[in-house]
Write a protein that holds these residues in place. Sequence first.
Motif, mmCIF file in Angstrom:
data_model
loop_
_atom_site.group_PDB
_atom_site.id
_atom_site.type_symbol
_atom_site.label_atom_id
_atom_site.label_comp_id
_atom_site.label_asym_id
_atom_site.label_seq_id
_atom_site.Cartn_x
_atom_site.Cartn_y
_atom_site.Cartn_z
ATOM 1 N N CYS A 72 0.915 -1.267 0.170
ATOM 2 C CA CYS A 72 0.061 -0.102 -0.142
ATOM 3 C C CYS A 72 1.049 1.475 0.116
ATOM 4 N N GLY A 74 1.339 5.456 -1.590
ATOM 5 C CA GLY A 74 0.713 6.360 -2.490
ATOM 6 C C GLY A 74 -0.279 7.606 -1.377
ATOM 7 N N GLY A 75 -0.967 8.368 -1.954
ATOM 8 C CA GLY A 75 -1.665 9.458 -1.244
ATOM 9 C C GLY A 75 -0.776 10.425 -0.518
ATOM 10 N N CYS A 94 -4.531 3.836 -0.375
ATOM 11 C CA CYS A 94 -3.683 3.073 -1.093
ATOM 12 C C CYS A 94 -3.828 3.595 -2.511
ATOM 13 N N ASP A 95 -2.771 3.467 -3.492
ATOM 14 C CA ASP A 95 -2.947 3.741 -4.811
ATOM 15 C C ASP A 95 -3.808 2.810 -5.502
ATOM 16 N N ASN A 96 -3.903 1.616 -5.066
ATOM 17 C CA ASN A 96 -4.899 0.534 -5.752
ATOM 18 C C ASN A 96 -6.384 0.684 -5.459
#
Length: 112
Positions: A72, A74-75, A94-96
């Motif tokens: 996890c 990103g952001g 998370c990016d996903n």
Amino acid sequence: MQRLPVTMFLAALLGGCAMFHQPPPAPMPISAPVPVKPAGPVDADGTPIQTLPFRLGVSSATVEKLAKQQACMGGQGAALVTEQGPVEVYRMQCDNGKVFMARCEMRQCRQM
């Protein structure tokens, strides 16, 4: 000369003023109420979703490392959801599209 203004005043007083003898204005037509859209994100039912401001906590970096171990990334990072104290809950987007959450007690964090 002075009788003319007095005579006009008495005629207006006794005869009534035309302003008060007009029919009342027609009422405005009532339209259907317009639904108000909430100012922010909503769920599938249209219920507003509460958004929390991003707040850094003491264990934000630790939670971000835990999230990275679970793929996890990103952001903005790990945000403190609860009040600061001995037990804190963190949330990271998370990016996903998944959400990583962790609970930290006395700076010892683990995934929820």
